[in-house]
Write an enzyme that holds these catalytic residues in place. Structure first.
Site, mmCIF file in Angstrom:
data_model
loop_
_atom_site.group_PDB
_atom_site.id
_atom_site.type_symbol
_atom_site.label_atom_id
_atom_site.label_comp_id
_atom_site.label_asym_id
_atom_site.label_seq_id
_atom_site.Cartn_x
_atom_site.Cartn_y
_atom_site.Cartn_z
ATOM 1 N N SER A 1 56.794 -6.329 -8.955
ATOM 2 C CA SER A 1 57.756 -5.312 -9.393
ATOM 3 C C SER A 1 57.292 -4.855 -10.776
ATOM 4 O O SER A 1 56.517 -5.563 -11.434
ATOM 5 C CB SER A 1 59.137 -5.976 -9.499
ATOM 6 O OG SER A 1 60.019 -5.210 -10.291
ATOM 7 N N TYR B 1 65.308 -12.689 -11.823
ATOM 8 C CA TYR B 1 64.388 -11.779 -11.124
ATOM 9 C C TYR B 1 63.129 -11.549 -11.958
ATOM 10 O O TYR B 1 61.997 -11.663 -11.462
ATOM 11 C CB TYR B 1 65.113 -10.457 -10.858
ATOM 12 C CG TYR B 1 64.371 -9.492 -9.963
ATOM 13 C CD1 TYR B 1 64.493 -9.564 -8.576
ATOM 14 C CD2 TYR B 1 63.567 -8.494 -10.495
ATOM 15 C CE1 TYR B 1 63.828 -8.666 -7.752
ATOM 16 C CE2 TYR B 1 62.902 -7.597 -9.688
ATOM 17 C CZ TYR B 1 63.037 -7.680 -8.310
ATOM 18 O OH TYR B 1 62.364 -6.786 -7.493
HETATM 19 N N1 LIG Z 1 63.409 -1.896 -3.671
HETATM 20 C C1 LIG Z 1 62.878 -1.882 -4.864
HETATM 21 O O1 LIG Z 1 63.152 -0.998 -5.692
HETATM 22 C C2 LIG Z 1 61.875 -2.917 -5.265
HETATM 23 C C3 LIG Z 1 61.135 -2.683 -6.434
HETATM 24 C C4 LIG Z 1 60.201 -3.635 -6.836
HETATM 25 C C5 LIG Z 1 60.022 -4.781 -6.065
HETATM 26 N N2 LIG Z 1 60.761 -4.978 -4.955
HETATM 27 C C6 LIG Z 1 60.536 -6.204 -4.198
HETATM 28 O O2 LIG Z 1 60.228 -5.872 -2.881
HETATM 29 C C7 LIG Z 1 60.604 -6.955 -2.019
HETATM 30 C C8 LIG Z 1 61.417 -6.402 -0.859
HETATM 31 O O3 LIG Z 1 62.606 -5.818 -1.385
HETATM 32 P P1 LIG Z 1 63.386 -4.678 -0.609
HETATM 33 O O4 LIG Z 1 63.752 -3.680 -1.635
HETATM 34 O O5 LIG Z 1 62.663 -4.264 0.605
HETATM 35 O O6 LIG Z 1 64.720 -5.491 -0.268
HETATM 36 P P2 LIG Z 1 65.532 -5.674 1.107
HETATM 37 O O7 LIG Z 1 66.778 -6.366 0.715
HETATM 38 O O8 LIG Z 1 65.616 -4.405 1.852
HETATM 39 O O9 LIG Z 1 64.594 -6.656 1.917
HETATM 40 C C9 LIG Z 1 64.346 -7.969 1.483
HETATM 41 C C10 LIG Z 1 64.199 -8.868 2.699
HETATM 42 O O10 LIG Z 1 63.964 -10.216 2.231
HETATM 43 C C11 LIG Z 1 64.720 -11.077 3.049
HETATM 44 N N3 LIG Z 1 65.068 -12.326 2.380
HETATM 45 C C12 LIG Z 1 65.901 -12.488 1.321
HETATM 46 N N4 LIG Z 1 66.071 -13.800 1.072
HETATM 47 C C13 LIG Z 1 65.319 -14.464 1.984
HETATM 48 C C14 LIG Z 1 65.104 -15.853 2.257
HETATM 49 N N5 LIG Z 1 65.724 -16.804 1.558
HETATM 50 N N6 LIG Z 1 64.277 -16.176 3.264
HETATM 51 C C15 LIG Z 1 63.684 -15.223 3.999
HETATM 52 N N7 LIG Z 1 63.855 -13.906 3.815
HETATM 53 C C16 LIG Z 1 64.670 -13.534 2.817
HETATM 54 C C17 LIG Z 1 66.004 -10.299 3.354
HETATM 55 O O11 LIG Z 1 66.674 -10.818 4.482
HETATM 56 C C18 LIG Z 1 65.482 -8.889 3.544
HETATM 57 O O12 LIG Z 1 65.186 -8.592 4.887
HETATM 58 C C19 LIG Z 1 61.354 -7.950 -2.896
HETATM 59 O O13 LIG Z 1 60.511 -8.996 -3.271
HETATM 60 C C20 LIG Z 1 61.738 -7.121 -4.109
HETATM 61 O O14 LIG Z 1 61.884 -7.894 -5.259
HETATM 62 C C21 LIG Z 1 61.692 -4.066 -4.538
#
Ligand SMILES: NC(=O)c1ccc[n+]([C@@H]2O[C@H](COP(=O)([O-])OP(=O)(O)OC[C@H]3O[C@@H](n4cnc5c(N)ncnc54)[C@H](O)[C@@H]3O)[C@@H](O)[C@H]2O)c1
Length: 253
Positions: A135, A148
């Site tokens: 991130s 985070y």
């Molecule tokens: N969306 C953003 O703006 C953004 C920006 C930077 C980084 N990220 C990173 O991208 C990654 C995905 O995020 P996203 O935005 O797609 O979120 P999201 O909530 O849409 O998807 C995250 C997925 O991770 C799964 N998850 C959570 N806890 C878990 C566990 N204990 N065991 C197994 N699976 C688990 C959830 O069930 C979900 O399907 C994350 O690591 C997040 O930190 C997201």
């Protein structure tokens, strides 16, 4: 290129789903998708012609069982996408132990365990790609996101160390560093920030989330998935140990 075996975590939603879709669309990959038990994982896997294995990555045993299942089902893992994650928005003084532990477990300890688990098979094949979904919060901090930010900074440290160890074995390890991407995780944060800042939700995106960014829109999951796919191509063989921002110049300041 030989068919590659890919393990994607957090594949039922958001970025993990977009990455799984990108691999499926490209073709030439066998996908093993994982997410929590109560997610839409089976439906997603069916749609993408993938296999699946539910796991709670906050639990070390589940991480180990996932690796065992992956190696049993696919024989080797050539590409590991450590993507699963979650967010808690809270000032440090009211951040509780359970939230801290869970975020570190899912976004730092699980990527370590899975990296360690796939490493021998990548080393034997002399080829591997590990992509850690970090991130901008692996590079800079924001208030109210201590767990985070700590987990993502740690993940970048893991990325760089693994890249140094992987070089001689044909294994590259990189971190993707997106700013706000339009996913369910961000949609939930908009509501949390609105509550903490006392602002209407519509103002949170424009006035808080996009304020540091030069490109003033939320990023689409497909943009991040395209970079992940590129990093798994032979053209990207020399990119390793990198923290690649996809952030509309957020971290350029
Ligand atoms: N969306 C953003 O703006 C953004 C920006 C930077 C980084 N990220 C990173 O991208 C990654 C995905 O995020 P996203 O935005 O797609 O979120 P999201 O909530 O849409 O998807 C995250 C997925 O991770 C799964 N998850 C959570 N806890 C878990 C566990 N204990 N065991 C197994 N699976 C688990 C959830 O069930 C979900 O399907 C994350 O690591 C997040 O930190 C997201």
């Amino acid at each position: 290129m030989p068919e590659r075996n890919v393990l994607v975590t957090g594949a039922a939603s958001g970025l993990g789903l977009a990455i799984a879709e990108a691999f499926a669309e490209q073709g030439g990959y066998r996908l093993l998708l994982t997410d929590l038990e109560d997610s839409s994982l089976p439906q997603v896997a069916k749609r993408l012609d993938a296999t699946w294995h539910a796991a709670d990555l906050s639990r070390p045993d589940d991480c180990d069982r996932l690796i065992d299942a992956a190696l049993e089902q696919l024989g080797t893992i050539d590409i590991l996408i450590n993507n699963a994650g979650l967010q808690r928005v809270s000032p440090i003084e009211s951040l509780d132990d359970a939230d801290w532990d869970r975020l570190i477990a899912v976004m730092l300890s699980a990527p370590f365990r899975l990296t360690r688990g796939v490493w021998p098979s990548m080393k034997t094949r002399g080829w591997g790609r590990i992509i850690n979904m970090a991130s901008i919060h692996a590079l800079v901090a924001s208030p109210h996101k201590a767990a985070y930010v700590a987990a993502k900074h740690g993940l970048l440290g893991l990325t760089r160390t693994a890249a140094l160890e992987g070089g001689e074995h044909g294994i590259t390890v990189n971190a993707l560093c997106p700013a706000y991407v339009r996913t369910p995780l961000v949609e939930n944060q908009i509501a949390d920030q609105a509550r903490i800042q006392g602002l209407p939700e519509e103002e949170v995106v424009e006035r808080i989330m996009l304020a540091p960014s030069a490109v003033r829109r939320l990023i689409e999951p497909k943009e991040v998935a395209a970079l992940a796919l590129y990093l798994c191509s032979d053209a990207a063989a020399s990119i390793s140990g990198a923290a690649l921002p996809i952030d509309g110049a957020w971290t350029a300041r």
